[in-house]
Motif scaffolding. Structure first.
Motif, PDB file in Angstrom:
ATOM      1  N   LEU A 126       0.824  -1.200   0.000  1.00  0.00           N
ATOM      2  CA  LEU A 126       0.000   0.000   0.000  1.00  0.00           C
ATOM      3  C   LEU A 126       0.861   1.253   0.000  1.00  0.00           C
ATOM      4  O   LEU A 126       0.585   2.214  -0.727  1.00  0.00           O
ATOM      5  CB  LEU A 126      -0.919  -0.013   1.229  1.00  0.00           C
ATOM      6  CG  LEU A 126      -1.923   1.111   1.346  1.00  0.00           C
ATOM      7  CD1 LEU A 126      -2.930   1.039   0.204  1.00  0.00           C
ATOM      8  CD2 LEU A 126      -2.639   1.044   2.680  1.00  0.00           C
ATOM      9  N   LEU A 127       1.946   1.232   0.778  1.00  0.00           N
ATOM     10  CA  LEU A 127       2.836   2.393   0.823  1.00  0.00           C
ATOM     11  C   LEU A 127       3.605   2.602  -0.478  1.00  0.00           C
ATOM     12  O   LEU A 127       4.116   3.689  -0.725  1.00  0.00           O
ATOM     13  CB  LEU A 127       3.817   2.265   1.996  1.00  0.00           C
ATOM     14  CG  LEU A 127       3.205   2.456   3.377  1.00  0.00           C
ATOM     15  CD1 LEU A 127       4.264   2.256   4.445  1.00  0.00           C
ATOM     16  CD2 LEU A 127       2.556   3.825   3.514  1.00  0.00           C
ATOM     17  N   ARG A 177       2.106   2.506  -3.299  1.00  0.00           N
ATOM     18  CA  ARG A 177       1.158   3.197  -4.176  1.00  0.00           C
ATOM     19  C   ARG A 177       0.716   4.547  -3.636  1.00  0.00           C
ATOM     20  O   ARG A 177       0.360   5.432  -4.406  1.00  0.00           O
ATOM     21  CB  ARG A 177      -0.079   2.320  -4.383  1.00  0.00           C
ATOM     22  CG  ARG A 177       0.213   1.032  -5.091  1.00  0.00           C
ATOM     23  CD  ARG A 177      -1.063   0.287  -5.437  1.00  0.00           C
ATOM     24  NE  ARG A 177      -1.990   0.108  -4.335  1.00  0.00           N
ATOM     25  CZ  ARG A 177      -2.060  -0.968  -3.555  1.00  0.00           C
ATOM     26  NH1 ARG A 177      -1.245  -1.970  -3.759  1.00  0.00           N
ATOM     27  NH2 ARG A 177      -2.948  -1.041  -2.588  1.00  0.00           N
ATOM     28  N   ARG A 178       0.679   4.691  -2.322  1.00  0.00           N
ATOM     29  CA  ARG A 178       0.152   5.914  -1.702  1.00  0.00           C
ATOM     30  C   ARG A 178       1.100   6.419  -0.618  1.00  0.00           C
ATOM     31  O   ARG A 178       1.801   5.650   0.009  1.00  0.00           O
ATOM     32  CB  ARG A 178      -1.195   5.644  -1.038  1.00  0.00           C
ATOM     33  CG  ARG A 178      -2.205   4.984  -1.922  1.00  0.00           C
ATOM     34  CD  ARG A 178      -3.269   5.940  -2.283  1.00  0.00           C
ATOM     35  NE  ARG A 178      -4.322   5.229  -2.980  1.00  0.00           N
ATOM     36  CZ  ARG A 178      -5.050   5.781  -3.905  1.00  0.00           C
ATOM     37  NH1 ARG A 178      -4.850   7.029  -4.220  1.00  0.00           N
ATOM     38  NH2 ARG A 178      -5.998   5.101  -4.505  1.00  0.00           N
ATOM     39  N   SER A 179       1.043   7.727  -0.393  1.00  0.00           N
ATOM     40  CA  SER A 179       1.828   8.317   0.699  1.00  0.00           C
ATOM     41  C   SER A 179       0.941   8.394   1.939  1.00  0.00           C
ATOM     42  O   SER A 179      -0.283   8.239   1.867  1.00  0.00           O
ATOM     43  CB  SER A 179       2.326   9.706   0.302  1.00  0.00           C
ATOM     44  OG  SER A 179       1.220  10.586   0.165  1.00  0.00           O
ATOM     45  N   GLU A 223      -1.846  11.014   1.705  1.00  0.00           N
ATOM     46  CA  GLU A 223      -2.926  10.542   0.831  1.00  0.00           C
ATOM     47  C   GLU A 223      -3.813   9.543   1.565  1.00  0.00           C
ATOM     48  O   GLU A 223      -5.042   9.571   1.444  1.00  0.00           O
ATOM     49  CB  GLU A 223      -2.371   9.879  -0.428  1.00  0.00           C
ATOM     50  CG  GLU A 223      -1.769  10.835  -1.435  1.00  0.00           C
ATOM     51  CD  GLU A 223      -1.147  10.107  -2.611  1.00  0.00           C
ATOM     52  OE1 GLU A 223      -1.355  10.550  -3.744  1.00  0.00           O
ATOM     53  OE2 GLU A 223      -0.472   9.087  -2.377  1.00  0.00           O
ATOM     54  N   LEU A 224      -3.195   8.666   2.337  1.00  0.00           N
ATOM     55  CA  LEU A 224      -3.962   7.670   3.084  1.00  0.00           C
ATOM     56  C   LEU A 224      -4.823   8.323   4.160  1.00  0.00           C
ATOM     57  O   LEU A 224      -5.965   7.921   4.385  1.00  0.00           O
ATOM     58  CB  LEU A 224      -3.019   6.638   3.702  1.00  0.00           C
ATOM     59  CG  LEU A 224      -2.316   5.708   2.719  1.00  0.00           C
ATOM     60  CD1 LEU A 224      -1.262   4.875   3.431  1.00  0.00           C
ATOM     61  CD2 LEU A 224      -3.326   4.815   2.025  1.00  0.00           C
ATOM     62  N   GLU A 235      -6.075  11.346   4.009  1.00  0.00           N
ATOM     63  CA  GLU A 235      -7.166  12.014   3.300  1.00  0.00           C
ATOM     64  C   GLU A 235      -8.255  11.004   2.905  1.00  0.00           C
ATOM     65  O   GLU A 235      -9.452  11.255   3.081  1.00  0.00           O
ATOM     66  CB  GLU A 235      -6.612  12.708   2.054  1.00  0.00           C
ATOM     67  CG  GLU A 235      -7.632  13.518   1.294  1.00  0.00           C
ATOM     68  CD  GLU A 235      -7.017  14.183   0.069  1.00  0.00           C
ATOM     69  OE1 GLU A 235      -7.774  14.377  -0.901  1.00  0.00           O
ATOM     70  OE2 GLU A 235      -5.809  14.482   0.082  1.00  0.00           O
ATOM     71  N   LEU A 236      -7.840   9.842   2.399  1.00  0.00           N
ATOM     72  CA  LEU A 236      -8.803   8.796   2.054  1.00  0.00           C
ATOM     73  C   LEU A 236      -9.567   8.306   3.282  1.00  0.00           C
ATOM     74  O   LEU A 236     -10.779   8.053   3.224  1.00  0.00           O
ATOM     75  CB  LEU A 236      -8.094   7.618   1.383  1.00  0.00           C
ATOM     76  CG  LEU A 236      -7.643   7.827  -0.051  1.00  0.00           C
ATOM     77  CD1 LEU A 236      -6.781   6.653  -0.502  1.00  0.00           C
ATOM     78  CD2 LEU A 236      -8.837   7.974  -0.959  1.00  0.00           C
TER      79      LEU A 236
END
Length: 118
Positions: A85-86, A88-90, A93-94, A96-97
């Motif tokens: 997961l890390l 693909r995303r920072s 970002e996580l 915020e999601l």
């Protein structure tokens, strides 16, 4: 005529082949010792490639006595779900999601939206 000669023989359980004129290959006895001190001796053909390790009866691997050190493969890092997961995303970002998903869940429940504290 051939049917009559095979009648009554148990072809399934016995081989019709003989061991006449069969010469077994030359053998060597190899010994393996595990960390618990168990010794395992096995016969191998002289022409066979002798493995550097052999699984002992206790489940550990024994090393070949008077043999070269076995090749050890480098341990591969196990990638977890979080690691992938890390990739693909920072973290921002996580977060915020997460805030978006929590707001959706609270809206479905009829709760008032609240701001996440940092």
């Amino acid at each position: 005529m051939a049917e009559r000669t095979l009648r009554g023989t148990r072809m399934v359980s016995f081989s019709m082949e003989t061991t006449d004129n069969v010469v077994p290959s030359d053998r060597q006895i190899t010994a393996y010792v595990c960390d618990d001190g168990h010794r395992t001796e096995l016969p191998f053909s002289v022409e066979a490639d002798i493995p550097g390790t052999w699984e002992c009866r206790c489940g550990k691997f024994g090393k070949l006595v008077d043999g070269p050190e076995p090749d050890t493969k480098p341990a591969k890092h196990v990638r977890t779900h979080w690691d992938m997961l890390l990739e693909r995303r920072s973290i921002p970002e996580l977060e915020e999601l997460l805030d978006e998903r929590l707001a959706l869940l609270r809206a479905k429940r009829g709760e008032k939206p609240r701001k996440r504290s940092a």
